[in-house]
Motif scaffolding. Structure first.
Motif, PDB file in Angstrom:
ATOM      1  N   ARG A 300      30.426  43.534  48.570  1.00 47.96           N
ATOM      2  CA  ARG A 300      31.331  45.078  48.522  1.00 47.96           C
ATOM      3  C   ARG A 300      32.109  45.333  49.595  1.00 47.96           C
ATOM      4  O   ARG A 300      31.719  44.669  50.839  1.00 47.96           O
ATOM      5  CB  ARG A 300      30.439  46.252  47.999  1.00 47.96           C
ATOM      6  CG  ARG A 300      29.341  46.478  48.620  1.00 47.96           C
ATOM      7  CD  ARG A 300      29.657  46.833  49.978  1.00 47.96           C
ATOM      8  NE  ARG A 300      28.592  47.443  50.899  1.00 47.96           N
ATOM      9  CZ  ARG A 300      28.836  47.612  52.227  1.00 47.96           C
ATOM     10  NH1 ARG A 300      30.058  47.642  52.675  1.00 47.96           N
ATOM     11  NH2 ARG A 300      27.985  47.991  53.000  1.00 47.96           N
ATOM     12  N   ASN A 312      32.192  43.672  43.792  1.00 47.69           N
ATOM     13  CA  ASN A 312      32.005  42.639  42.852  1.00 47.69           C
ATOM     14  C   ASN A 312      31.012  43.470  41.733  1.00 47.69           C
ATOM     15  O   ASN A 312      30.266  44.450  42.178  1.00 47.69           O
ATOM     16  CB  ASN A 312      31.208  41.558  43.313  1.00 47.69           C
ATOM     17  CG  ASN A 312      32.406  40.466  43.773  1.00 47.69           C
ATOM     18  OD1 ASN A 312      32.962  39.759  43.197  1.00 47.69           O
ATOM     19  ND2 ASN A 312      32.589  40.446  45.226  1.00 47.69           N
ATOM     20  N   ARG A 318      30.685  37.317  40.124  1.00 47.78           N
ATOM     21  CA  ARG A 318      30.627  37.818  41.400  1.00 47.78           C
ATOM     22  C   ARG A 318      31.326  36.563  42.004  1.00 47.78           C
ATOM     23  O   ARG A 318      30.707  35.300  42.139  1.00 47.78           O
ATOM     24  CB  ARG A 318      29.435  38.194  41.954  1.00 47.78           C
ATOM     25  CG  ARG A 318      28.749  39.103  41.329  1.00 47.78           C
ATOM     26  CD  ARG A 318      27.248  39.388  42.135  1.00 47.78           C
ATOM     27  NE  ARG A 318      26.526  40.380  41.050  1.00 47.78           N
ATOM     28  CZ  ARG A 318      25.411  40.464  41.130  1.00 47.78           C
ATOM     29  NH1 ARG A 318      24.400  40.021  42.015  1.00 47.78           N
ATOM     30  NH2 ARG A 318      24.562  41.703  40.267  1.00 47.78           N
ATOM     31  N   GLY A 324      35.937  42.274  44.924  1.00 48.33           N
ATOM     32  CA  GLY A 324      35.805  42.734  43.609  1.00 48.33           C
ATOM     33  C   GLY A 324      36.768  43.753  43.380  1.00 48.33           C
ATOM     34  O   GLY A 324      37.715  43.687  43.706  1.00 48.33           O
ATOM     35  N   TYR A 390      40.766  40.630  41.127  1.00 51.39           N
ATOM     36  CA  TYR A 390      39.818  40.705  42.258  1.00 51.39           C
ATOM     37  C   TYR A 390      40.397  40.907  43.416  1.00 51.39           C
ATOM     38  O   TYR A 390      41.557  40.494  43.734  1.00 51.39           O
ATOM     39  CB  TYR A 390      38.748  39.674  42.179  1.00 51.39           C
ATOM     40  CG  TYR A 390      37.848  39.544  41.322  1.00 51.39           C
ATOM     41  CD1 TYR A 390      37.948  39.488  40.029  1.00 51.39           C
ATOM     42  CD2 TYR A 390      36.362  39.598  41.556  1.00 51.39           C
ATOM     43  CE1 TYR A 390      36.949  39.491  39.100  1.00 51.39           C
ATOM     44  CE2 TYR A 390      35.241  39.461  40.791  1.00 51.39           C
ATOM     45  CZ  TYR A 390      35.572  39.291  39.496  1.00 51.39           C
ATOM     46  OH  TYR A 390      34.653  39.492  38.471  1.00 51.39           O
TER      47      TYR A 390
END
Ligand code: MCA
Ligand code: AMP
Length: 498
Positions: A300, A312, A318, A324, A390
């Motif tokens: 993160r 994520n 992930r 993410g 992402y």
């Protein structure tokens, strides 16, 4: 006793559940004990007044019962908590105390020595936690959640660290975002070994756990052997660390004899969540950890000023090398160099953040605060791009910000300290890539005539002035610093020297 702070109100409902287990042998503490003790300390802080009215109260305590109860006491008495770094040098402590205009500092018997000289020189009130005794109930103030709650010092593009001010509402929002995204529960148990003057330790670990009624095992520092033993014992369900710690864990596990390895790996494998953040997690480390333990680290992205912003998914794919998607209640946009909001995949832009978690101000720096916003969007100074839904971090706008071991360092602050060295006439500090620390501090220095300097001597001179992680790991003595046509030092060329 009326008190509107949610963390405190929720602790009441967790009652006799265990909040804290200490590995130093001082036992277990329930939520009720945290509440009773913090009320007593709050009363001692208030003396004859009804409300601290946002007075800044600095404190120096290792992770554990004292730290939590002091933090809560300051909040319950209406003060602003200024947690000091246990690894700070005297000049660093003096700066934080003076800049925050703290009039009172709270310490334990063990930490009081570190602030004694400053206490006398700065005429501060010292409250020794060990001397606080419960003296019957005192009415505590009702604290509005939009009042200031905490000042954390963070390095940036200014030479001296800035005080990041968050309100109770900001802190509650930062906690709620993570509790929701990562499904914190009362049955969780988490080790706490990160420093408690930064939000990774304070919010993501300590406050999320206490909000949820979970149990924390507190360590004064990251102690590999003890932590690996506790992992093997299977006590943790959640684990949060910086990439450097995962690199060190991989090295430590690989160095174990085959017979000692599998039980430790099984301890990691059975956790429900392992998170990495504060600095880029190399995809190779992510993949190595998965192949070793079967755990996919959840990477993160966050910042002291905004809490956590991108992560994520807890459930879902992930992706190594990415941070993410936006977390609940966080608005994220990318702004291009030319000022357009970027929506297409693959195009870079500065990450800008909006939402209730975003801090209120830099303490006593209204102009710097105003400059750090683009309308109501906070400008992080980090560059990213979108990639199939992402976000991927691409680097920072300023070369003067270094991330080492998860700590954010200012090259300018380190340069200013090094310029006090009697042998140095000019210097330039840069971060260079390092497999363990992410980046390591390196300095190119021009010496005064007929002076000599080696790395060991420089490091030992730095010890009283800079925290360990700011002390240069590499030194190049040069005739002159590389400069551009305007005479400005070119940091990218300085990096090439290493
Ligand atoms: C220590 N050493 C270093 C560094 N730090 N060398 C190079 N670079 C460094 N950064 C050296 C010391 O000089 C010493 O060397 C040896 O390593 C051991 O030092 P020690 O302090 O004992 O290291 P450690 O205990 O192993 O510490 C490593 C650590 C620690 C556990 C990774 O740095 C740490 O807790 N980092 C986390 C910081 C953090 O929480 N950041 C979050 C900020 P010698 O033996 O030669 O003397 S909040 C944030 O970033 C945002 C909001 C976010 O997204 O989370
Ligand atoms: P701090 O000021 O200590 O709160 O550090 C915040 C900074 O850490 C951010 O601005 C980023 O540069 C960096 N950071 C945090 N998490 C990540 C991550 N997952 N990947 C890359 N950089 C990160």
């Amino acid at each position: 006793m009326k008190n509107e702070l949610q963390l405190i109100a929720r602790a009441g409902s967790h009652g006799d559940a265990i909040a804290l287990r200490s590995c130093s042998g001082s036992g277990e503490h329930s939520y009720r004990e945290l509440l009773d003790r913090s009320a007593a300390i709050a009363a001692a802080l208030l003396e004859d007044s009804d409300d601290l009215e946002e007075a800044r109260i600095a404190f120096l305590a290792p992770a554990g019962f004292d730290y939590i109860t002091v933090q809560w006491a300051i909040w319950r008495a209406g003060g602003v908590a200024v947690p000091l770094s246990l690894s700070a040098t005297q000049p660093e402590l003096e700066y934080a105390l003076a800049d925050s205009q703290s009039r009172c500092v709270i310490a334990t018997r063990d930490t009081a020595e570190k602030v004694e000289t400053l206490r006398i020189r700065m005429d501060l009130r010292l409250l020794l936690i060990d001397d606080v005794h419960a003296v019957g109930a005192k009415r505590l103030p009702s604290v509005d959640r939009h009042r200031r709650a905490m000042i954390l010092y963070t390095s940036g593009t200014t030479s001296k660290p800035k005080g990041v001010v968050t309100t109770h509402a900001n802190i509650e929002s930062q906690i709620e975002t993570l509790v929701e995204a990562w499904d914190w529960k009362g049955t969780d148990c988490v080790p706490l070994f990160l420093p408690l003057h930064h939000i990774h330790g304070i919010i993501n670990v300590l406050s999320c756990a206490l909000w949820s009624g979970a149990a924390i095992e507190a360590f004064p520092r990251f102690d590999m052997d003890i932590i690996l033993d506790r992992v093997e014992a299977g006590v943790y369900s959640v684990f949060m660390a910086v990439p450097t710690i995962y690199v060190k864990l991989i090295q430590a596990i690989e160095a174990l004899p085959e017979s000692g390895r599998s039980a430790k790996i099984a301890g990691f494998a059975r956790m429900r969540l392992m998170v990495s953040g504060s600095a880029a997690l190399p995809a190779s480390v992510h993949e190595k950890w998965t192949s070793l333990t079967g755990q996919e680290l959840l990477e993160r992205y966050g910042m002291t000023e905004i809490g956590m912003a991108l992560a994520n998914p807890y459930i879902g794919e992930r992706r190594p090398g990415t941070v993410g998607q936006p977390l609940p209640r966080v608005d994220v946009r990318l702004k291009s160099e030319t000022g357009e909001v970027v929506t297409a995949d693959g195009e870079p832009g500065e990450i800008q953040i909006r939402g209730p978690s975003v801090f209120r101000e830099y303490w006593n720096r209204p102009e710097v605060t105003a400059d750090s916003f683009d309308d109501d969007w906070f400008r992080t100074g980090d560059m990213a791009m979108r990639e199939d839904g992402y976000f991927r971090i691409m680097g920072r706008l300023s070369i003067d910000i270094i991330k080492s071991g998860g700590y954010k360092l200012s090259a300018l602050e380190i340069e200013a300290a090094l310029l006090d060295h009697p042998s140095i006439s000019e210097c330039a500090v840069v971060g260079i890539v390092d497999d363990t620390w992410g980046e390591a501090v390196a300095v190119a220095a021009v010496l005064r005539e007929s002076e000599e300097l080696n790395l060991e001597a420089l490091r030992s001179w730095c010890r009283d002035r800079l925290s360990t992680y700011k002390i240069p790991k590499r030194l190049r003595v040069v005739e002159s610093l590389p400069r551009n046509a305007m005479g400005k030092v070119t940091k990218s060329a300085v990096r090439e020297l290493f």
